[in-house]
Design a protein around this motif. Structure first.
Motif, PDB file in Angstrom:
ATOM      1  N   ASN A 629     -44.328 -24.304  29.341  1.00  0.00           N
ATOM      2  CA  ASN A 629     -43.299 -24.803  30.261  1.00  0.00           C
ATOM      3  C   ASN A 629     -42.677 -26.086  29.742  1.00  0.00           C
ATOM      4  O   ASN A 629     -41.514 -26.391  30.057  1.00  0.00           O
ATOM      5  CB  ASN A 629     -43.903 -25.041  31.647  1.00  0.00           C
ATOM      6  CG  ASN A 629     -44.269 -23.728  32.327  1.00  0.00           C
ATOM      7  OD1 ASN A 629     -43.632 -22.705  32.067  1.00  0.00           O
ATOM      8  ND2 ASN A 629     -45.281 -23.750  33.179  1.00  0.00           N
ATOM      9  N   ASN A 630     -43.414 -26.846  28.978  1.00  0.00           N
ATOM     10  CA  ASN A 630     -42.859 -28.092  28.434  1.00  0.00           C
ATOM     11  C   ASN A 630     -41.757 -27.825  27.416  1.00  0.00           C
ATOM     12  O   ASN A 630     -41.014 -28.742  27.069  1.00  0.00           O
ATOM     13  CB  ASN A 630     -43.969 -28.914  27.781  1.00  0.00           C
ATOM     14  CG  ASN A 630     -45.032 -29.314  28.777  1.00  0.00           C
ATOM     15  OD1 ASN A 630     -44.740 -29.506  29.958  1.00  0.00           O
ATOM     16  ND2 ASN A 630     -46.268 -29.451  28.310  1.00  0.00           N
ATOM     17  N   ARG A 632     -39.655 -24.986  27.763  1.00  0.00           N
ATOM     18  CA  ARG A 632     -38.622 -24.147  28.360  1.00  0.00           C
ATOM     19  C   ARG A 632     -37.438 -25.028  28.708  1.00  0.00           C
ATOM     20  O   ARG A 632     -37.561 -25.947  29.524  1.00  0.00           O
ATOM     21  CB  ARG A 632     -39.151 -23.435  29.594  1.00  0.00           C
ATOM     22  CG  ARG A 632     -40.192 -22.381  29.256  1.00  0.00           C
ATOM     23  CD  ARG A 632     -40.470 -21.467  30.429  1.00  0.00           C
ATOM     24  NE  ARG A 632     -41.478 -20.485  30.057  1.00  0.00           N
ATOM     25  CZ  ARG A 632     -42.610 -20.295  30.696  1.00  0.00           C
ATOM     26  NH1 ARG A 632     -42.889 -21.045  31.753  1.00  0.00           N
ATOM     27  NH2 ARG A 632     -43.459 -19.370  30.315  1.00  0.00           N
ATOM     28  N   GLY A 676     -38.971 -28.048  31.007  1.00  0.00           N
ATOM     29  CA  GLY A 676     -39.638 -27.719  32.258  1.00  0.00           C
ATOM     30  C   GLY A 676     -40.914 -28.481  32.474  1.00  0.00           C
ATOM     31  O   GLY A 676     -41.773 -28.026  33.251  1.00  0.00           O
TER      32      GLY A 676
END
Length: 1045
Positions: A629-630, A632, A676
């Motif tokens: 997520n980091n 995205r 994200g």
């Protein structure tokens, strides 16, 4: 006749006498070499010689060099021979030690008789270190050579002799012998008598040989008178034969006595007896007896030991009065097996006389000794306090001890049987074949593999029994302690350990703890941990060597490296050390510590105008070094006015509008990227859109115009610029870059144009055929994609003058009306004239050829008619048409002729195919095709409707008479063949209208094709209808005219 070949059977040649001898010598040499090789398991007897009393480290011999034993990879160990000898463990060299070898002190040589050889026995074991096999035992002897290290001495420093006064001159009196511990040449060699002046002429010395001994005797050389001199003191000197010699002396005191004239005499010169060992004290051995003829005191005999050793005097007692020899000490055959001494019998007269006899007592063995079992180490196995340590990994049949079984008895009493008692994995194997029954050597070796974990210690009891009656036995034991070897490698609980460890850690944080176990014990189970890492990972992690804790030494960054893989090694402290390995994989867990990053600091895109909406105008790439997520990322347009949108998945920028470069040529905006993570990180980048122009304008020609021309004189030299084409393109960039090329109208390659500047130059020298109008088709292309072009017509008029301008203007008009794919270059009438001359020459040549053929035919026919008059048969009529083609089925039935092989006839063409082939054959080029640079203008023939029937014409107007051909006439068949073999293209004479003009669509150089009147089949029928009366002139004319056309 050849002799038949004998079978090739190879027979062995008979050996010659020389070959017999060489074979025998080779066999003997091989046998000798075989005997020289040491045999494994059999004792090899080695004999060396060395002088006694050698200094320490004196080389006695080399087992490897002297007897061919190995000198590499083997261990030599002295088993028997200490403390006198030592052996080099690698080479087998035997040296002396600090303990000197004294021949006279050796126990083995003390009971020997003079002249016997003295041997020092030794044993050496040889162990193969590479094969780790059982050692071999080598037995040897060292003959100790005597040196002159002992001085001969008399038994007493004062020797007393009693001589009667009435002794006759020449009488001999024995002097006690001197003793020398050396032997052989180093023993007693000579005696010398030293007398004073008073005795020098009365006494002398004589040395006699008695039983290999030098017996000194005193000679009376003068009359003795006790009343004048009752005693004399002389010196007797003894010297050995050594080099240098050794000598000593004693005082010889001579006492003058009254006369005793009879000497005692023994009944035997040699007394022999057997004495059982362990005989009790007082046991009678034998009795010596001497007789004396004198009377009284002169007949009384006194017996005493003479030249007896200390052992003889200790073990035996001699009765001085009776001569009875009895036991006075313990008799042990194992200490001494034979007693050899002399007994002296002396009377008791005033002048005593004596006699000597030899006594030999053999000690008889009794079974009084139990077998002796000696257990000692062998090779690499050492014993301490009756215990041997042996590794559990030794191979089967490994020797753990050397067992020597001996019995001090002899004969049957010394025959010993030895066994291992109990159920243990050990057995005895004879180590030497050279031992006697009373002394044997065995290897105590393993029979099965040892296992420390199963049995850690064995007590081996060895029993030895002799063959005496009753038998005696003995036992000895050895403790074998099985030593644990490091045969178990450490084993990790997990072969692969995976750990998730977050980045941005603190140094020295604990990552994971690994553990391994070892089935061994002691130091073999103590483990030491270490890491095996690739060069890129060195210094990142460390491990505690005792606990197995793995710690990180630096701050990890997942963006630099996401995974670390290395090996953990657990090594025990055994010798040799064993190792176990396990894999450790550390996955670095991501943290949102990186902003999104565009690949460029700014983006510039160029797009073509007039693109439809939602067309892609560019693509941006944005990355985030983080993960999951980091990483995205969401993209958006800042200052969004609706002109552009961006796709998040691909990073493609789409236009919402259609671009018009004339209204706006540049667009600028920003893109924002947000990841994200928590909290999220963002980045910005500027984007510039440049609208590009399209290549929508073709080049246009500014000069020259298509209707203009340039006059060139015929004598213009090549290389001169004759014209220049100028063009322009209102586009820009590569769309306005122009190139020039000639695409038509230059068949002679007379002109060339520069591709960059448009300059036209004359390339070749102008010839007569080049005179006239030339039209160049010049094409001007731009470099756009797709490229656009313009076309220019450049006219050159080559002539001396411009007098006929009307003709020139007509030619220019025709050029503008002529299609561009038709070349206009030079004067076409020049080529036509050359063709007419060629046709004329062909006609003349044809006429001459036909005339010669006619003359030849007439001559041949004339000759045939003359022959026919003599051989012609009247009444036979020829009914076949000579000019009609023969039928296939009839020709196949002809008899009396030899058939010739013919190629298969081609199929008969159809009528349409004949017409088409004829039309193709009637096409020809007006210009001479042999000239490579002539203009390529093809003019078809024109056949007007009123073309004459030439066959009919020549059949009716032939100037030659008609000839009736006979079947036998060769000329008839030949003529028929000439008519029938005419090809289709040679059966017509066609004429064309050279003065016809073109229509509005064609210039003066273009022509139209008129349809032909007759087909190919019609022409062939015309020729066939002429029959045998056809005029050959007509046929030839057909041929010549058609060939000219």
């Amino acid at each position: 006749m050849e002799k038949p070949e004998e079978p090739r059977t190879r027979r062995s040649p008979q050996p010659t006498p020389v070959q017999h001898r060489m074979t025998w010598l080779a066999a003997c040499l091989g046998l000798w070499l075989f005997l020289q090789l040491p045999i494994l398991g059999a004792g090899t007897r080695v004999v060396y010689k060395v002088q006694e009393e050698q200094p320490p480290n004196t080389l006695i011999g080399s087992l490897a060099a002297d007897y061919g034993f190995p000198d590499v990879g083997h261990l030599y160990k002295l088993e028997v021979g200490a403390p006198y000898l030592r052996v080099d463990g690698k080479t087998g060299d035997i040296y002396t030690t600090e303990t000197s070898i004294d021949r006279e002190s050796l126990r083995e040589c003390q009971s020997q008789f003079p002249g016997d050889r003295c041997f020092l026995e030794f044993e050496v074991s040889i162990t193969d270190l590479k094969m780790n096999s059982s050692p071999r035992l080598l037995e040897g002897q060292i003959e100790v050579l005597d040196i002159n290290d002992n001085t001969p001495n008399f038994a007493s420093p004062v020797i007393t002799l009693a001589i009667p006064e009435n002794t006759n001159i020449g009488a001999l009196f024995p002097i006690p012998l001197a003793m020398d511990r050396d032997a052989g040449a180093n023993g007693v060699a000579s005696y010398e008598l030293l007398a004073g002046p008073e005795a020098q002429e009365l006494f002398g010395l004589q040395v006699a040989e008695d039983q290999d001994e030098k017996q000194p005797q005193l000679i009376v050389m003068g009359n003795l008178d006790r009343e004048q001199w009752d005693s004399y003191d002389l010196t007797i000197k003894v010297q050995d034969g050594g080099s240098p010699p050794r000598a000593s002396s004693a005082l010889l005191r001579i006492t003058i006595l009254d006369m005793n004239d009879n000497t005692p005499k023994f009944e035997k010169a040699l007394y022999e007896a057997e004495l059982s060992e362990n005989s009790p004290v007082g046991h009678s051995v034998l009795q010596v007896k001497a007789n004396d003829s004198d009377q009284g005191a002169n007949a009384e005999i006194d017996y005493s030991f003479h030249q007896a050793t200390d052992m003889v005097r200790r073990l035996l007692r001699l009765d001085r009065a009776t001569g009875l020899i009895t036991v006075q000490g313990p008799i042990d055959r194992e200490d001494i097996n034979i007693l050899k001494f002399s007994v002296l019998a002396k009377d008791k007269g005033a002048n005593p006389k004596s006699a000597r006899t030899q006594v030999v007592v053999t000690v008889k063995d009794m079974n009084d000794n139990a077998p002796s079992i000696e257990i000692r180490g062998i090779g690499l196995v050492t014993h301490q306090d009756g215990m041997a340590n042996i590794s559990e990994d030794v191979p089967v049949e490994t020797a753990v001890a050397l067992v020597q079984v001996s019995d001090r008895d002899e004969g049957e009493n010394a025959v010993v049987t030895c066994v291992v008692a109990g159920d243990v994995p050990f057995q005895l194997r004879q180590a030497s074949e050279t031992g006697s029954d009373s002394k044997k050597k065995y290897f105590l070796q393993t029979t099965t593999p040892l296992d420390y974990e199963a049995v850690k210690e064995y007590t081996i009891e060895i029993v030895a029994v002799d063959s005496g009656n009753p038998p005696l036995s003995s036992t000895n034991s050895l403790k074998v302690q099985v030593v644990d070897v490091n045969d178990n490698a450490p084993v990790f609980s997990q072969s692969l350990t995976e750990v998730a460890f977050p980045e941005n850690n603190a140094p020295d944080d604990l990552v994971v703890e690994v553990s391994a176990s070892d089935a061994d014990s002691g130091s073999n189970a103590k483990l030491v941990y270490s890491l095996v890492m690739d060069p890129s990972s060195k210094g990142v992690f460390s491990i505690d060597p005792d606990s197995g804790e793995i710690r990180v030494k630096t701050v990890l960054d997942r963006e630099q490296r996401e995974r670390y893989e290395f090996l953990v090694v657990a090594a025990d402290k055994g010798s040799p050390s064993l190792k176990g390995t396990a894999s450790v994989a550390i996955n670095v867990v991501d943290r949102n510590d990186n902003d999104p990053k565009f690949m460029l600091s700014s983006y510039n895109f160029s797009v073509m105008e007039n693109m439809p909406p939602l067309s892609p105008v560019g693509m941006v790439t944005v990355i985030d070094a983080d993960k999951g997520n980091n990483a995205r990322i969401q993209l958006s347009v800042e200052q969004d006015n609706g002109d552009f949108v961006i796709q998040n998945g691909t990073g493609t920028i789409l236009s919402s509008i259609s671009f018009d470069r004339e209204q706006q040529s540049t667009y600028t905006f920003r893109l924002k990227a947000v990841d994200g993570g928590d909290p999220p990180r963002s980045a910005y980048v500027g984007v510039t859109i440049n609208v590009l122009d399209e290549n929508d304008n073709a080049p246009f020609i500014t000069s020259p115009s298509n209707a203009s021309y340039k006059h060139i004189l015929p004598h213009t030299s090549p290389g001169q610029q004759v014209s220049k084409v100028k063009a322009e393109d209102i586009d820009s960039g590569v769309n306005a870059e122009l190139t020039y090329s000639i695409t038509g109208g230059n068949p002679f390659e007379l002109f060339q144009i520069s591709s960059q500047s448009g300059d036209i130059t004359l390339e070749k020298e102008i010839l007569r055929k080049h005179h006239g109008l030339h039209r160049l088709v010049v094409r001007v292309n731009d470099r756009g994609k797709p490229s656009r072009h313009g076309t220019a017509l450049v006219h050159f008029y080559i002539n001396e003058t411009l007098a006929n301008r009307t003709l020139l203007e007509t030619l220019l008009g025709h050029s503008l009306d002529t299609p561009l794919d038709i070349d206009i270059a030079g004067d076409p009438e020049y080529e036509r004239g050359k063709q007419r001359s060629n046709i004329l020459f062909g006609v003349i040549a044809g006429i001459v050829a036909v005339t010669l053929v006619i003359v030849l035919v007439v001559l041949v026919r004339y000759c045939r008619q003359r022959e026919a008059k003599s051989g012609y048969q009247a009444g036979k009529k020829e009914t076949k048409d000579l000019y009609a083609p023969k039928q296939g089925n009839k020709s196949s039935k002809s008899k009396g002729k030899v058939k010739k092989s013919k190629s298969p006839k081609p199929p008969k063409p159809s009528e349409d195919e004949e017409e088409t082939g004829l039309q193709k054959s009637l096409k020809f080029n007006l210009m001479n095709d042999s000239v490579s640079d002539s203009p390529r203008i093809h003019l078809p023939l024109n056949y007007p409707p009123g073309s004459p029937d030439l066959g009919r014409h020549y059949r009716s107007n032939s100037p030659l008479p008609s000839i009736q051909l006979q079947p036998q006439s060769p000329s008839a068949s030949k003529k028929h063949q000439v008519v029938q073999d005419l090809p289709a293209t040679n059966t017509f004479v066609g004429t064309g209208d050279n003065n016809s003009t073109g229509s509005e669509q064609y210039s003066d150089y273009s022509y139209r094709t008129n349809p032909q009147k007759y087909t190919n089949k019609q022409i062939i029928n015309m020729l066939n209808s002429t029959g045998a009366s056809a005029d050959p002139w007509g046929i030839l004319l057909f041929t010549s005219l058609h060939s000219e056309n």
